[in-house]
Motif scaffolding. Structure first.
Motif, PDB file in Angstrom:
ATOM      1  N   ILE A 107      21.779  11.592  -4.604  1.00 36.25           N
ATOM      2  CA  ILE A 107      21.456  12.943  -5.028  1.00 36.25           C
ATOM      3  C   ILE A 107      20.364  13.491  -4.120  1.00 36.25           C
ATOM      4  N   LEU A 108      20.596  14.682  -3.589  1.00 33.50           N
ATOM      5  CA  LEU A 108      19.641  15.358  -2.716  1.00 33.50           C
ATOM      6  C   LEU A 108      18.827  16.361  -3.521  1.00 33.50           C
ATOM      7  N   SER A 109      17.509  16.375  -3.300  1.00 25.50           N
ATOM      8  CA  SER A 109      16.665  17.418  -3.885  1.00 25.50           C
ATOM      9  C   SER A 109      16.441  18.494  -2.838  1.00 25.50           C
ATOM     10  N   ARG A 110      16.964  19.666  -3.109  1.00 20.61           N
ATOM     11  CA  ARG A 110      16.798  20.823  -2.221  1.00 20.61           C
ATOM     12  C   ARG A 110      16.022  21.891  -2.988  1.00 20.61           C
ATOM     13  N   HIS A 111      14.759  22.050  -2.628  1.00 19.28           N
ATOM     14  CA  HIS A 111      13.861  22.987  -3.300  1.00 19.28           C
ATOM     15  C   HIS A 111      13.847  22.739  -4.804  1.00 19.28           C
ATOM     16  N   GLY A 112      13.912  21.456  -5.179  1.00 17.81           N
ATOM     17  CA  GLY A 112      13.824  21.088  -6.589  1.00 17.81           C
ATOM     18  C   GLY A 112      15.126  21.057  -7.339  1.00 17.81           C
ATOM     19  N   LEU A 113      16.232  21.437  -6.693  1.00 17.52           N
ATOM     20  CA  LEU A 113      17.541  21.411  -7.344  1.00 17.52           C
ATOM     21  C   LEU A 113      18.321  20.177  -6.901  1.00 17.52           C
ATOM     22  N   ASN A 151      21.552  13.850 -13.053  1.00 18.59           N
ATOM     23  CA  ASN A 151      21.160  14.154 -11.674  1.00 18.59           C
ATOM     24  C   ASN A 151      19.887  14.986 -11.585  1.00 18.59           C
ATOM     25  N   GLN A 152      19.854  16.104 -12.319  1.00 17.17           N
ATOM     26  CA  GLN A 152      18.677  16.963 -12.254  1.00 17.17           C
ATOM     27  C   GLN A 152      17.462  16.280 -12.880  1.00 17.17           C
ATOM     28  N   ASN A 153      17.697  15.510 -13.921  1.00 16.07           N
ATOM     29  CA  ASN A 153      16.613  14.762 -14.560  1.00 16.07           C
ATOM     30  C   ASN A 153      15.972  13.782 -13.581  1.00 16.07           C
ATOM     31  N   ALA A 154      16.804  13.125 -12.756  1.00 12.92           N
ATOM     32  CA  ALA A 154      16.293  12.186 -11.759  1.00 12.92           C
ATOM     33  C   ALA A 154      15.451  12.902 -10.707  1.00 12.92           C
ATOM     34  N   VAL A 155      15.933  14.054 -10.239  1.00 16.06           N
ATOM     35  CA  VAL A 155      15.177  14.836  -9.259  1.00 16.06           C
ATOM     36  C   VAL A 155      13.847  15.286  -9.843  1.00 16.06           C
ATOM     37  N   ASP A 156      13.869  15.771 -11.077  1.00 14.72           N
ATOM     38  CA  ASP A 156      12.637  16.212 -11.730  1.00 14.72           C
ATOM     39  C   ASP A 156      11.648  15.058 -11.855  1.00 14.72           C
ATOM     40  N   PHE A 157      12.143  13.889 -12.227  1.00 17.52           N
ATOM     41  CA  PHE A 157      11.276  12.718 -12.405  1.00 17.52           C
ATOM     42  C   PHE A 157      10.613  12.338 -11.086  1.00 17.52           C
ATOM     43  N   ARG A 188      10.187  14.189  -8.376  1.00 16.44           N
ATOM     44  CA  ARG A 188       9.270  15.247  -7.917  1.00 16.44           C
ATOM     45  C   ARG A 188       7.919  15.132  -8.614  1.00 16.44           C
ATOM     46  N   ARG A 189       7.946  14.928  -9.942  1.00 14.25           N
ATOM     47  CA  ARG A 189       6.687  14.837 -10.678  1.00 14.25           C
ATOM     48  C   ARG A 189       5.841  13.668 -10.196  1.00 14.25           C
ATOM     49  N   ARG A 190       6.483  12.533  -9.977  1.00 16.66           N
ATOM     50  CA  ARG A 190       5.736  11.352  -9.541  1.00 16.66           C
ATOM     51  C   ARG A 190       5.186  11.543  -8.129  1.00 16.66           C
ATOM     52  N   LEU A 191       5.962  12.136  -7.251  1.00 15.63           N
ATOM     53  CA  LEU A 191       5.473  12.375  -5.893  1.00 15.63           C
ATOM     54  C   LEU A 191       4.330  13.390  -5.895  1.00 15.63           C
ATOM     55  N   PRO A 233       6.370  17.241  -2.797  1.00 15.09           N
ATOM     56  CA  PRO A 233       7.123  18.473  -3.062  1.00 15.09           C
ATOM     57  C   PRO A 233       6.219  19.543  -3.659  1.00 15.09           C
ATOM     58  N   PRO A 234       6.421  20.796  -3.281  1.00 16.24           N
ATOM     59  CA  PRO A 234       5.578  21.871  -3.832  1.00 16.24           C
ATOM     60  C   PRO A 234       5.908  22.124  -5.296  1.00 16.24           C
ATOM     61  N   HIS A 235       4.946  22.629  -6.015  1.00 11.68           N
ATOM     62  CA  HIS A 235       5.190  23.024  -7.409  1.00 11.68           C
ATOM     63  C   HIS A 235       6.021  24.297  -7.411  1.00 11.68           C
ATOM     64  N   VAL A 236       6.993  24.362  -8.300  1.00  9.26           N
ATOM     65  CA  VAL A 236       7.839  25.542  -8.413  1.00  9.26           C
ATOM     66  C   VAL A 236       7.767  26.058  -9.832  1.00  9.26           C
ATOM     67  N   VAL A 237       8.001  27.350  -9.985  1.00  6.04           N
ATOM     68  CA  VAL A 237       8.021  27.973 -11.306  1.00  6.04           C
ATOM     69  C   VAL A 237       9.424  27.847 -11.876  1.00  6.04           C
ATOM     70  N   VAL A 238       9.543  27.196 -13.004  1.00  4.13           N
ATOM     71  CA  VAL A 238      10.844  27.021 -13.636  1.00  4.13           C
ATOM     72  C   VAL A 238      11.114  28.184 -14.565  1.00  4.13           C
ATOM     73  N   GLN A 239      12.124  28.968 -14.238  1.00  4.80           N
ATOM     74  CA  GLN A 239      12.492  30.135 -15.051  1.00  4.80           C
ATOM     75  C   GLN A 239      13.714  29.783 -15.874  1.00  4.80           C
ATOM     76  N   ARG A 240      13.537  29.676 -17.158  1.00  2.00           N
ATOM     77  CA  ARG A 240      14.664  29.344 -18.035  1.00  2.00           C
ATOM     78  C   ARG A 240      15.367  30.623 -18.482  1.00  2.00           C
ATOM     79  N   GLY A 241      16.658  30.658 -18.274  1.00  2.31           N
ATOM     80  CA  GLY A 241      17.415  31.819 -18.699  1.00  2.31           C
ATOM     81  C   GLY A 241      17.684  31.792 -20.193  1.00  2.31           C
ATOM     82  N   ARG A 242      18.312  32.860 -20.675  1.00  4.04           N
ATOM     83  CA  ARG A 242      18.691  32.877 -22.081  1.00  4.04           C
ATOM     84  C   ARG A 242      19.739  31.812 -22.308  1.00  4.04           C
ATOM     85  N   VAL A 243      19.585  31.045 -23.387  1.00  2.00           N
ATOM     86  CA  VAL A 243      20.456  29.908 -23.646  1.00  2.00           C
ATOM     87  C   VAL A 243      21.243  30.122 -24.921  1.00  2.00           C
ATOM     88  N   ARG A 244      22.540  30.000 -24.817  1.00  5.26           N
ATOM     89  CA  ARG A 244      23.395  30.070 -25.995  1.00  5.26           C
ATOM     90  C   ARG A 244      23.749  28.656 -26.399  1.00  5.26           C
TER      91      ARG A 244
END
Length: 360
Positions: A187-193, A283-289, A291-294, A332-343
């Motif tokens: 899994i590749l992390s590209r700008h946090g994704l 996948n995204q959970n692994a990238v997030d984990f 990034r936080r540790r780094l 990795p730089p800190h990024v602002v996580v914008q959560r959209g409306r969730v149904r």
């Protein structure tokens, strides 16, 4: 229930396999929304990369690794990290870029195959007459040649009989080439994704099922020919009906699927893990984990150790191996996580009830 509690419960719902409806993930230069991951096809080499993203970017490689036997009686995983492939094998290449090599090999039925591939595949790649000029062809050919060499070894020493999945990543200049045969995952992390660099070769993968049936194989109870949980692997010559015999090609192949991309300054790191990791990390959970540790300590090896320990806390039962390759010297730089409306398909009351049961 506060927003944080809802989000925590929703993550726990995801881990339980229950569905929630998320908006499509998007990202700008400084904000992202969350998703599981983007498929391989969305970062194909044909995608136009803006020239400014490529200019003045040279990957600064640093890597770490960690493995643990987990709750299994035997350790069958193994891995390898080589900074300069040609130099490691005394192959004197003139005026060629350094080729770095990383691999994770998840054995089954014993450690013979995984150790054989770890010890022989890199040398077979380097010794190919077309290395490193035609690297995609070289890697594909080398996987298959390693498989044939292991078959010869098993014929001489039956105790070696076993199989292994294999996933390798090679970096040369700004190019990243991933080759996969089996269910290890990159899994590749590209700008946090999270972006998929491999597909799990399992019988439930439609493309693999069609290929298997075209070769006279079948899927039974989620297993290839009712015997194996993966559809591509090196070894397993001792299992009747899986590999080729004479002119007939069996349904289990060692040919890897390849993925080649050009790295840009937005590419942060690559995670390579055996399937035990992905049993408990999305996948995204692994990238997030990672990034936080780094961001906390920027120590790649320590990050890998923490990821394996976290997998065990989450109840992983398999052997566990993870390799992380960073492309930047800085965290990795800190990024602002914008959560959209969730149904969601569950009521607030249902969320509260589920939270109550999850917390015991």
């Amino acid at each position: 229930m506060c927003v944080q509690d809802v989000e925590k419960v929703c993550e726990e719902i995801d881990n339980l396999g229950l569905s929630t409806d998320h908006n499509t993930a998007q990202f700008a230069s400084d904000q992202i929304t969350l998703s599981n991951s983007f498929p391989m096809e969305s970062i194909c080499e044909d995608t136009v990369v803006a020239e400014e993203k490529q200019s003045n970017f040279t990957p600064m490689l640093r890597s770490g690794e960690w493995s643990d036997i987990g709750h299994r009686p035997y350790m069958e995983d193994t891995h390898i990290c080589i900074q300069d492939l040609a130099k490691n094998f005394n192959n004197k290449l003139q005026n060629e870029e350094t080729v770095s090599f990383y691999g994770v090999f998840d054995g089954h039925g014993g450690k013979g195959a995984s150790h054989f591939v770890r010890d022989n595949l890199p040398r077979i790649i380097v010794d190919d007459a077309n290395f490193p000029l035609e690297l995609e062809k070289v890697v594909t050919r080398s996987f298959m040649e390693t498989d044939a060499a292991f078959a010869r070894s098993c014929a001489l020493e039956s105790a070696l009989s076993s199989g292994t999945t294999a996933l390798t990543a090679m970096i040369f200049g700004r190019s990243l080439l991933v080759a996969n045969a089996g269910d290890c995952r990159a899994i590749l992390s590209r700008h946090g994704l999270a972006f998929e660099m491999s597909k799990d070769h399992r019988p439930c993968y439609e493309k693999e099922r069609v290929r298997i049936e075209s070769l006279g194989g079948f899927v039974e109870d989620g297993y290839l020919n009712g015997q194996l949980a993966v559809t591509r692997a090196i070894g397993n010559w001792h299992i009747k009906g899986l590999k080729e015999t004479g002119t007939h090609m069996g349904p289990l192949i060692s040919e890897p699927e390849l993925k080649l991309i050009t790295l840009t300054k937005e590419d942060e790191f690559l995670i390579i893990g055996s399937d035990g990791i992905w049993d408990v990390f999305r996948n995204q959970n692994a990238v997030d984990f990672v990034r936080r540790r780094l961001q906390e300590h920027n120590d790649v090896k320590r990050c890998c150790k923490e990821m394996v320990e976290e997998a065990m806390k989450r109840g992983a039962m398999d052997n566990l191996t993870v390799v992380v390759v960073c492309f930047q010297a800085e965290p990795p730089p800190h990024v602002v996580v914008q959560r959209g409306r969730v149904r969601r398909s569950i009521s607030a009351e249902g969320l509260l009830n589920l939270k109550f049961h999850l917390e015991g």
